[in-house]
Design a protein around this motif. Structure first.
Motif, PDB file in Angstrom:
ATOM      1  N   ASN A   1      62.460 -43.091-119.221  1.00 40.68           N
ATOM      2  CA  ASN A   1      61.260 -42.721-118.649  1.00 40.68           C
ATOM      3  C   ASN A   1      60.491 -43.882-117.988  1.00 40.68           C
ATOM      4  OD1 ASN A   1      61.727 -40.239-119.578  1.00 40.68           O
ATOM      5  ND2 ASN A   1      60.466 -40.683-121.273  1.00 40.68           N
ATOM      6  N   ARG A   2      61.453 -45.158-117.833  1.00 39.87           N
ATOM      7  CA  ARG A   2      60.757 -46.461-117.191  1.00 39.87           C
ATOM      8  C   ARG A   2      60.006 -46.198-115.955  1.00 39.87           C
ATOM      9  NH1 ARG A   2      61.935 -51.258-114.428  1.00 39.87           N
ATOM     10  NH2 ARG A   2      61.181 -53.077-115.173  1.00 39.87           N
ATOM     11  N   ALA A   3      61.037 -45.663-115.122  1.00 43.74           N
ATOM     12  CA  ALA A   3      60.494 -45.300-113.638  1.00 43.74           C
ATOM     13  C   ALA A   3      59.484 -44.224-113.717  1.00 43.74           C
ATOM     14  CB  ALA A   3      61.858 -44.918-112.784  1.00 43.74           C
ATOM     15  N   GLU A   4      59.482 -43.344-114.307  1.00 41.30           N
ATOM     16  CA  GLU A   4      58.198 -42.360-114.462  1.00 41.30           C
ATOM     17  C   GLU A   4      57.088 -42.942-114.922  1.00 41.30           C
ATOM     18  OE1 GLU A   4      61.070 -42.077-115.605  1.00 41.30           O
ATOM     19  OE2 GLU A   4      62.186 -40.053-114.918  1.00 41.30           O
ATOM     20  N   ARG A   5      57.259 -43.852-115.767  1.00 40.99           N
ATOM     21  CA  ARG A   5      55.900 -44.587-116.588  1.00 40.99           C
ATOM     22  C   ARG A   5      55.340 -45.374-115.384  1.00 40.99           C
ATOM     23  NH1 ARG A   5      57.765 -47.296-121.723  1.00 40.99           N
ATOM     24  NH2 ARG A   5      55.703 -47.972-121.981  1.00 40.99           N
ATOM     25  N   LEU A   6      56.219 -46.271-114.403  1.00 44.55           N
ATOM     26  CA  LEU A   6      55.572 -46.864-113.396  1.00 44.55           C
ATOM     27  C   LEU A   6      55.087 -46.185-112.445  1.00 44.55           C
ATOM     28  CD1 LEU A   6      58.524 -49.765-113.094  1.00 44.55           C
ATOM     29  CD2 LEU A   6      56.260 -50.148-114.208  1.00 44.55           C
ATOM     30  N   GLU A   7      55.606 -44.959-111.839  1.00 42.43           N
ATOM     31  CA  GLU A   7      55.230 -44.122-111.273  1.00 42.43           C
ATOM     32  C   GLU A   7      53.773 -43.623-111.643  1.00 42.43           C
ATOM     33  OE1 GLU A   7      57.765 -40.879-110.090  1.00 42.43           O
ATOM     34  OE2 GLU A   7      59.120 -42.425-109.369  1.00 42.43           O
ATOM     35  N   GLN A   8      53.622 -43.451-112.977  1.00 46.81           N
ATOM     36  CA  GLN A   8      52.142 -42.923-113.550  1.00 46.81           C
ATOM     37  C   GLN A   8      51.049 -44.060-113.163  1.00 46.81           C
ATOM     38  OE1 GLN A   8      53.014 -41.834-117.325  1.00 46.81           O
ATOM     39  NE2 GLN A   8      54.155 -39.955-116.611  1.00 46.81           N
ATOM     40  N   MET A   9      51.705 -45.276-113.321  1.00 47.97           N
ATOM     41  CA  MET A   9      50.818 -46.416-113.402  1.00 47.97           C
ATOM     42  C   MET A   9      50.266 -46.574-111.963  1.00 47.97           C
ATOM     43  SD  MET A   9      50.130 -47.879-116.414  1.00 47.97           S
ATOM     44  CE  MET A   9      50.133 -46.277-116.678  1.00 47.97           C
ATOM     45  N   ALA A  10      51.007 -46.342-110.798  1.00 48.69           N
ATOM     46  CA  ALA A  10      50.772 -46.722-109.583  1.00 48.69           C
ATOM     47  C   ALA A  10      49.843 -45.247-109.266  1.00 48.69           C
ATOM     48  CB  ALA A  10      52.195 -46.092-108.620  1.00 48.69           C
ATOM     49  N   ALA A  11      49.992 -44.130-109.582  1.00 52.95           N
ATOM     50  CA  ALA A  11      49.131 -42.976-109.384  1.00 52.95           C
ATOM     51  C   ALA A  11      47.633 -43.152-110.029  1.00 52.95           C
ATOM     52  CB  ALA A  11      49.553 -41.792-109.980  1.00 52.95           C
ATOM     53  N   GLU A  12      47.884 -43.754-111.376  1.00 51.58           N
ATOM     54  CA  GLU A  12      46.580 -44.030-111.846  1.00 51.58           C
ATOM     55  C   GLU A  12      45.770 -45.244-111.093  1.00 51.58           C
ATOM     56  OE1 GLU A  12      44.876 -45.802-116.089  1.00 51.58           O
ATOM     57  OE2 GLU A  12      47.097 -44.915-115.949  1.00 51.58           O
ATOM     58  N   GLY A  13      46.265 -46.164-110.508  1.00 50.65           N
ATOM     59  CA  GLY A  13      45.720 -47.137-109.979  1.00 50.65           C
ATOM     60  C   GLY A  13      45.082 -46.616-108.566  1.00 50.65           C
ATOM     61  N   GLU A  14      45.727 -45.437-108.097  1.00 55.18           N
ATOM     62  CA  GLU A  14      45.197 -44.996-106.538  1.00 55.18           C
ATOM     63  C   GLU A  14      44.005 -43.859-106.810  1.00 55.18           C
ATOM     64  OE1 GLU A  14      48.571 -43.394-104.703  1.00 55.18           O
ATOM     65  OE2 GLU A  14      49.223 -45.527-104.298  1.00 55.18           O
ATOM     66  N   ARG A  15      43.921 -43.444-108.259  1.00 56.55           N
ATOM     67  CA  ARG A  15      43.005 -42.310-108.763  1.00 56.55           C
ATOM     68  C   ARG A  15      41.805 -42.857-108.383  1.00 56.55           C
ATOM     69  NH1 ARG A  15      45.152 -40.557-112.783  1.00 56.55           N
ATOM     70  NH2 ARG A  15      44.390 -41.615-114.364  1.00 56.55           N
ATOM     71  N   GLU A  16      40.715 -42.070-108.046  1.00 57.82           N
ATOM     72  CA  GLU A  16      39.279 -42.284-108.099  1.00 57.82           C
ATOM     73  C   GLU A  16      38.724 -42.092-109.350  1.00 57.82           C
ATOM     74  OE1 GLU A  16      37.420 -43.558-105.526  1.00 57.82           O
ATOM     75  OE2 GLU A  16      39.246 -43.563-104.085  1.00 57.82           O
ATOM     76  N   PRO A  17      37.657 -43.168-109.787  1.00 55.84           N
ATOM     77  CA  PRO A  17      37.117 -43.001-110.985  1.00 55.84           C
ATOM     78  C   PRO A  17      36.316 -41.723-111.407  1.00 55.84           C
ATOM     79  CG  PRO A  17      36.272 -44.772-110.051  1.00 55.84           C
ATOM     80  CD  PRO A  17      37.475 -44.328-108.968  1.00 55.84           C
ATOM     81  N   GLY A  18      36.320 -41.127-112.298  1.00 56.33           N
ATOM     82  CA  GLY A  18      35.458 -40.013-112.528  1.00 56.33           C
ATOM     83  C   GLY A  18      34.097 -40.611-112.793  1.00 56.33           C
TER      84      GLY A  18
END
Length: 229
Positions: free
Chosen positions: A172-189
């Motif tokens: 799951n290394r690639a999936e976790r990196l993708e999650q990190m990238a998506a988290e960085g682009e997500r607007e803070p709530g």
């Protein structure tokens, strides 16, 4: 299931029209959520088990936060299970299905003196004048506080570096990196926080072991001018 157990009337929802629910409303909502899930997935036997053992009004009070006036930090069976694990693997490791009188003898002669010594350490009644040992949970609390005190960018970079240091063939290394990238682009709530009651409406606070989240920690640090108490 996990969210149901952690909800509490003092913990607000991120809903300005109804920021708080009563204990009864939390119970009814949890029952409705679980029933609908079982109904939609044709899990009648699962629902029967969940209702009889977990979600009926009698059992509900034994494992959730909601009925308590204050927000409990420890899970219902956490301490009991931890104590039993120590007895099983430390004191009864050499015995297979021991007799009750043997278990009683071991508890009285081995377990209780050890527990008493530990309590004396905690209460400062043993080796008076010497610095007390820092408990494991205190180290974890300090680590969590320091982590939440950092900026989102700093935390995100640290998480990404930790993942990249793992083997490229790790699961799951690639999936976790993708999650990190998506988290960085997500607007803070935007969440409701209250330092006086020490509550926050964010999901992280709801399931936090120490009732911590970055919003409360950063607001507290700002109020203290980032100085220790």
């Amino acid at each position: 299931y996990r969210i149901h157990g952690h909800q509490h009337p003092e913990i607000p929802f991120n809903n300005p029209d109804q920021p708080h629910l009563t204990a009864d409303e939390i119970h009814r909502g949890a029952v409705r959520d679980m029933y609908n899930y079982c109904f939609q997935n044709d899990l009648s036997q699962v629902w029967a088990y969940l209702w009889n053992r977990w979600y009926n009004p009698i059992q509900w009070k034994l494992w959730v936060r909601a009925p308590e006036p204050a927000i409990p930090r420890l899970n219902t069976t956490m301490i009991v299970e931890s104590l039993w694990r120590n007895i099983k693997h430390r004191d009864l490791a050499e015995f297979n299905r021991p007799r009750l009188d043997l278990v009683t003898h071991i508890v009285v002669t081995n377990v209780l003196p050890r527990v008493k010594r530990r309590l004396d350490y905690i209460r400062g009644e043993r080796r008076v004048g010497r610095g007390g040992e820092v408990a494991g949970w205190q180290k974890d609390f300090r680590s969590a506080w320091k982590d939440f005190s950092r900026t989102d960018e700093h935390r995100l970079v640290a998480k990404e570096l930790a993942i990249r240091k793992t083997s490229k063939t790790s699961k799951n290394r690639a999936e976790r990196l993708e999650q990190m990238a998506a988290e960085g682009e997500r607007e803070p709530g935007e969440y409701y926080t209250d330092l006086e009651k020490w509550v926050c409406s964010c999901p992280a606070f709801l399931i936090s072991r120490f009732l911590l989240c970055k919003h409360l920690v950063r607001e507290a640090n700002a109020k203290l001018n980032n100085k220790p108490l």
